[in-house]
Design an enzyme around this catalytic site. Structure first.
Site, PDB file in Angstrom:
ATOM      1  N   LYS A   1       5.181   8.780   4.368  1.00 24.15           N
ATOM      2  CA  LYS A   1       6.529   8.218   4.424  1.00 24.15           C
ATOM      3  C   LYS A   1       7.334   9.023   3.400  1.00 24.15           C
ATOM      4  CE  LYS A   1      10.099   5.396   3.972  1.00 24.15           C
ATOM      5  NZ  LYS A   1      10.741   6.155   2.874  1.00 24.15           N
TER       6      LYS A   1
ATOM      7  N   GLY B   1       5.306   5.025  -7.454  1.00 22.12           N
ATOM      8  CA  GLY B   1       6.696   4.573  -7.526  1.00 22.12           C
ATOM      9  C   GLY B   1       6.807   3.317  -8.373  1.00 22.12           C
ATOM     10  N   SER B   2       7.705   2.431  -7.968  1.00 18.35           N
ATOM     11  CA  SER B   2       8.001   1.254  -8.781  1.00 18.35           C
ATOM     12  C   SER B   2       6.931   0.176  -8.614  1.00 18.35           C
ATOM     13  CB  SER B   2       9.354   0.685  -8.368  1.00 18.35           C
ATOM     14  OG  SER B   2       9.284   0.248  -7.017  1.00 18.35           O
ATOM     15  N   ARG B   3       6.882  -0.727  -9.591  1.00 20.46           N
ATOM     16  CA  ARG B   3       5.944  -1.843  -9.509  1.00 20.46           C
ATOM     17  C   ARG B   3       6.292  -2.730  -8.320  1.00 20.46           C
ATOM     18  NH1 ARG B   3       4.228  -6.086 -14.332  1.00 20.46           N
ATOM     19  NH2 ARG B   3       4.765  -4.340 -15.664  1.00 20.46           N
TER      20      ARG B   3
ATOM     21  N   GLY C   1       7.834  -1.898  -5.504  1.00 21.27           N
ATOM     22  CA  GLY C   1       7.475  -1.237  -4.249  1.00 21.27           C
ATOM     23  C   GLY C   1       5.975  -1.272  -4.015  1.00 21.27           C
ATOM     24  N   GLY C   2       5.205  -0.941  -5.041  1.00 17.32           N
ATOM     25  CA  GLY C   2       3.740  -0.921  -4.921  1.00 17.32           C
ATOM     26  C   GLY C   2       3.192  -2.297  -4.574  1.00 17.32           C
TER      27      GLY C   2
ATOM     28  N   GLU D   1       0.152   3.705  -7.917  1.00 16.10           N
ATOM     29  CA  GLU D   1       0.377   4.033  -9.316  1.00 16.10           C
ATOM     30  C   GLU D   1       1.796   3.583  -9.617  1.00 16.10           C
ATOM     31  OE1 GLU D   1       0.880   8.125 -10.790  1.00 16.10           O
ATOM     32  OE2 GLU D   1       1.943   6.701 -12.065  1.00 16.10           O
TER      33      GLU D   1
ATOM     34  N   CYS E   1       5.707   9.245 -15.410  1.00 14.75           N
ATOM     35  CA  CYS E   1       4.925   8.008 -15.526  1.00 14.75           C
ATOM     36  C   CYS E   1       4.165   7.990 -16.839  1.00 14.75           C
ATOM     37  CB  CYS E   1       3.985   7.861 -14.343  1.00 14.75           C
ATOM     38  SG  CYS E   1       3.316   9.409 -13.792  1.00 14.75           S
TER      39      CYS E   1
HETATM   40  P1  NAP Z   1      10.334   3.158  -5.243  1.00 14.65           P
HETATM   41  O1  NAP Z   1      11.614   2.464  -5.107  1.00 14.65           O
HETATM   42  O2  NAP Z   1       9.143   2.333  -5.528  1.00 14.65           O
HETATM   43  O3  NAP Z   1      10.098   3.985  -3.888  1.00 14.65           O
HETATM   44  C1  NAP Z   1       8.901   4.734  -3.667  1.00 14.65           C
HETATM   45  C2  NAP Z   1       8.643   4.851  -2.160  1.00 14.65           C
HETATM   46  O4  NAP Z   1       8.229   3.599  -1.651  1.00 14.65           O
HETATM   47  C3  NAP Z   1       9.843   5.267  -1.344  1.00 14.65           C
HETATM   48  O5  NAP Z   1       9.397   6.054  -0.262  1.00 14.65           O
HETATM   49  C4  NAP Z   1      10.409   3.958  -0.826  1.00 14.65           C
HETATM   50  O6  NAP Z   1      11.090   4.254   0.356  1.00 14.65           O
HETATM   51  C5  NAP Z   1       9.130   3.140  -0.626  1.00 14.65           C
HETATM   52  N1  NAP Z   1       9.296   1.696  -0.848  1.00 14.65           N
HETATM   53  C6  NAP Z   1       9.730   1.119  -1.999  1.00 14.65           C
HETATM   54  N2  NAP Z   1       9.710  -0.223  -1.873  1.00 14.65           N
HETATM   55  C7  NAP Z   1       9.245  -0.494  -0.643  1.00 14.65           C
HETATM   56  C8  NAP Z   1       9.005  -1.713   0.079  1.00 14.65           C
HETATM   57  N3  NAP Z   1       9.248  -2.894  -0.463  1.00 14.65           N
HETATM   58  N4  NAP Z   1       8.528  -1.622   1.331  1.00 14.65           N
HETATM   59  C9  NAP Z   1       8.302  -0.419   1.896  1.00 14.65           C
HETATM   60  N5  NAP Z   1       8.514   0.758   1.271  1.00 14.65           N
HETATM   61  C10 NAP Z   1       8.981   0.722   0.009  1.00 14.65           C
HETATM   62  O7  NAP Z   1      10.386   4.291  -6.351  1.00 14.65           O
HETATM   63  P2  NAP Z   1      11.521   5.350  -6.690  1.00 14.65           P
HETATM   64  O8  NAP Z   1      12.690   5.220  -5.790  1.00 14.65           O
HETATM   65  O9  NAP Z   1      10.867   6.658  -6.707  1.00 14.65           O
HETATM   66  O10 NAP Z   1      11.916   4.993  -8.163  1.00 14.65           O
HETATM   67  C11 NAP Z   1      12.345   3.696  -8.530  1.00 14.65           C
HETATM   68  C12 NAP Z   1      11.610   3.235  -9.756  1.00 14.65           C
HETATM   69  O11 NAP Z   1      10.204   3.464  -9.609  1.00 14.65           O
HETATM   70  C13 NAP Z   1      11.921   3.970 -11.050  1.00 14.65           C
HETATM   71  O12 NAP Z   1      13.064   3.482 -11.653  1.00 14.65           O
HETATM   72  C14 NAP Z   1      10.675   3.743 -11.845  1.00 14.65           C
HETATM   73  O13 NAP Z   1      10.720   2.494 -12.463  1.00 14.65           O
HETATM   74  C15 NAP Z   1       9.588   3.753 -10.844  1.00 14.65           C
HETATM   75  N6  NAP Z   1       8.852   5.038 -10.729  1.00 14.65           N
HETATM   76  C16 NAP Z   1       7.626   5.138 -11.264  1.00 14.65           C
HETATM   77  C17 NAP Z   1       6.932   6.314 -11.134  1.00 14.65           C
HETATM   78  C18 NAP Z   1       5.561   6.468 -11.684  1.00 14.65           C
HETATM   79  O14 NAP Z   1       5.124   7.585 -11.771  1.00 14.65           O
HETATM   80  N7  NAP Z   1       4.855   5.413 -11.983  1.00 14.65           N
HETATM   81  C19 NAP Z   1       7.477   7.397 -10.466  1.00 14.65           C
HETATM   82  C20 NAP Z   1       8.750   7.265  -9.918  1.00 14.65           C
HETATM   83  C21 NAP Z   1       9.400   6.070 -10.045  1.00 14.65           C
HETATM   84  P3  NAP Z   1      12.294   3.359   0.902  1.00 14.65           P
HETATM   85  O15 NAP Z   1      13.170   3.040  -0.243  1.00 14.65           O
HETATM   86  O16 NAP Z   1      12.904   4.259   1.938  1.00 14.65           O
HETATM   87  O17 NAP Z   1      11.628   2.163   1.490  1.00 14.65           O
END
Ligand code: NAP
Length: 508
Positions: free
Chosen positions: A167, A224-226, A228-229, A248, A285
């Site tokens: 994705k 990604g985010s907590r 989202g995960g 992660e 991260c």
């Molecule tokens: P994110 O919002 O978690 O998105 C990551 C991926 O997951 C995207 O492809 C997003 O696509 C998908 N997604 C997110 N929520 C979802 C849900 N409920 N259902 C289905 N798919 C979902 O992360 P981000 O946009 O990269 O960054 C946002 C925050 O994540 C940052 O502010 C930070 O806190 C954290 N982050 C952490 C790390 C790390 O290494 N741990 C890295 C980057 C970011 P769609 O939005 O298109 O659904």
């Protein structure tokens, strides 16, 4: 079809033509193709699979500068960083090619039959690891190459023999499309079925949610985010057949400044710390979001140097406007939290730029407010001042799971370090001394993982060769004839270069 366009991270403006967005029928189509490709792909030889991974690396390099240009525009990250990241991405694919060739990942075990054993004979038992099935991969916004379309999750799943459906991250669709094209060319060049790799394009949660819910998917890799995960983990658990999610998520990576090290070089540590904190606008991260130290002159020198360095830290464009807004909200919450003082903030920038921020609080205040230990993704950190070693240990014991913990120490700190080690082992995936947590080596002994919320499964890593284990499961074969056994478990295959545990003895 909804319209969806790439965004320039510097301006927040759309760039280039509208992109075709995938729908739920495309999710089903790609998952069906992945399932159809699975048995063919998993039957490839170690050499064929290794060559495939190497061909992906070659195809990525063959894209040339347009890949770097697209990634710079979409992420706001500088050229040198992205060129380095491309090197890491192809290096990772080549590392897994080597892993696949060496064959240890199969974990071959042979316990030959003992027909004369008393009181009961032992059957012939042989074990190997097989791939789980098609894997859904969610790339990270902060590593548009090394943690995205052809990043560590994809490389390790393909190495294991799993088809992958990515994705694509909505923050870098052009970069993702270029890399997906390279993988598709490698699939064709290696004569593999198209379904070995699929790429979904589009914003919004619907696509990703449908991908994880699809019954043909067997596992998920996510960075990604907590929120989202956890959302994806819930979907995976509620399926008729639940599947593992390797997510992660968040970590603040405590750095402990030990007393002797702090006394010897407090100012130098303060300066070096800010270098790590502000690298890449803090969007790692492994960013050092928490510093722990015992109060004293050394800590004062550290804070003075850090104050000066933060004050000079250049503002940097953040990855997306959403990440920028979340960072500003997180910094504001820390700045106004009871018991927290602002040590320094960096210069303001124009547009979606992250302004570095450093805070200080006491151990008592930190222990009283769990929110102070939440990740603020960006160049923000909080220093927790402890009265003594016992209070330092109490703060460490109260932390959530983390990716890393760092000890800055001299020889005179070793006794305290030995006391803290068992506490840290229970909290983190990687413990490092006299360095900074940013910069994750891709190698065999790396762990980029840790207890929740650093990851959803503390038994794993998403970086390094051990990452392949997430997408494998053991199968045991009892009394199968040589003609029916998988080739690598037959007597004739012994000597093919893969290690085997024969009757409990490692045989190379
Ligand atoms: P994110 O919002 O978690 O998105 C990551 C991926 O997951 C995207 O492809 C997003 O696509 C998908 N997604 C997110 N929520 C979802 C849900 N409920 N259902 C289905 N798919 C979902 O992360 P981000 O946009 O990269 O960054 C946002 C925050 O994540 C940052 O502010 C930070 O806190 C954290 N982050 C952490 C790390 C790390 O290494 N741990 C890295 C980057 C970011 P769609 O939005 O298109 O659904």
């Amino acid at each position: 079809m909804t319209e969806f366009r790439s965004t320039d991270a510097h301006t927040g403006q759309p760039h280039g033509p509208a992109l075709a967005v995938h729908g739920l029928d495309d999710v089903a189509r790609l998952c069906t193709a992945a399932e159809a490709a699975f048995d063919i792909y998993r039957a490839t030889s170690r050499e064929e699979r290794a060559r495939f991974l190497e061909t992906i690396a070659e195809e990525i390099l063959a894209i040339g500068d347009p890949l770097i240009v697209a990634a710079m525009r979409e992420s706001g990250l500088p050229r040198a960083r992205l060129e380095g990241e491309r090197g890491r991405t192809v290096g990772q694919l080549r590392l897994f090619a080597g892993v696949v060739r060496a064959g240890a990942w199969q974990q071959l075990r042979i316990d030959p039959a003992l027909p004369d054993r008393q009181p009961l004979p032992r059957p012939d038992l042989r074990l190997r690891m097989i791939p789980l099935g098609p894997v859904a991969v969610f790339g990270a916004s902060n590593f548009p190459l090394a943690f995205s379309t052809a990043g560590g999750d994809t490389a390790s799943a393909l190495a294991a023999g799993c088809p992958v459906v990515v994705k694509g991250h909505p923050a870098h669709p052009d970069t993702g499309a270029l890399v997906a094209g390279a993988i598709a060319r490698a699939v064709a060049a290696c004569g593999l079925p198209e379904g070995v790799f699929g790429h979904l394009v589009g914003p919004g949660n619907e696509l990703g949610a449908a991908l994880v819910a699809d019954p043909r998917m067997a596992a998920v890799g996510f960075t990604g985010s907590r929120g989202g995960g956890l959302a994806l983990a819930r979907i995976a658990q509620q399926r008729e057949v639940p599947i593992p999610v390797y997510a992660e998520m968040s970590s603040i990576n405590p750095v402990v400044l030990m007393p002797a090290a702090l006394a010897a070089r407090g100012a130098a540590l303060g300066q070096a710390f800010v270098g790590s904190l502000t690298m890449g606008a803090g969007q790692f991260c492994t960013n050092p979001g928490l510093v722990l130290a015992i109060a004293g002159e050394g800590l004062d020198a550290f804070l003075a140097a850090a104050r000066e360095s933060v004050g000079q830290a250049q503002p940097q464009t953040m990855l997306t406007s959403g990440i920028h807004a979340a960072y500003e909200a997180g910094v504001k919450a820390l700045a106004t939290a009871p018991g927290v003082e602002t040590v320094a903030t960096g210069p303001m920038g124009e547009g979606p730029c992250g302004q570095a921020a450093l805070f200080v609080t006491t151990a008592q205040a930190f222990l009283a407010d769990k929110a102070l230990g939440h990740e603020v993704f960006g160049a923000s950190s909080i220093v927790v001042t402890c009265a003594d070693a016992a209070e330092l240990a109490t703060v460490l014991k109260g932390l959530e799971g983390q990716l890393t913990a760092t000890l800055h120490m001299d020889a005179a700190d070793e006794a305290l370090a030995s006391e803290l080690l068992p506490i840290l082992e229970r909290k983190v995936g990687r413990i490092l001394a006299n360095g900074w947590p940013t910069g994750v080596e891709v190698c065999h002994a790396m762990v980029h993982g840790g207890p929740f919320p650093a990851t959803s499964d503390p038994r794993t890593t998403s970086v390094g060769s051990l990452a392949i284990d997430r997408f494998l499961r053991p199968v045991s074969y009892q009394n199968l004839s040589q003609a029916v056994l998988p080739a690598e478990l037959t007597d004739a295959a012994c000597g093919d270069g893969a290690p085997r545990l024969i009757d409990g003895t490692l045989t190379l």
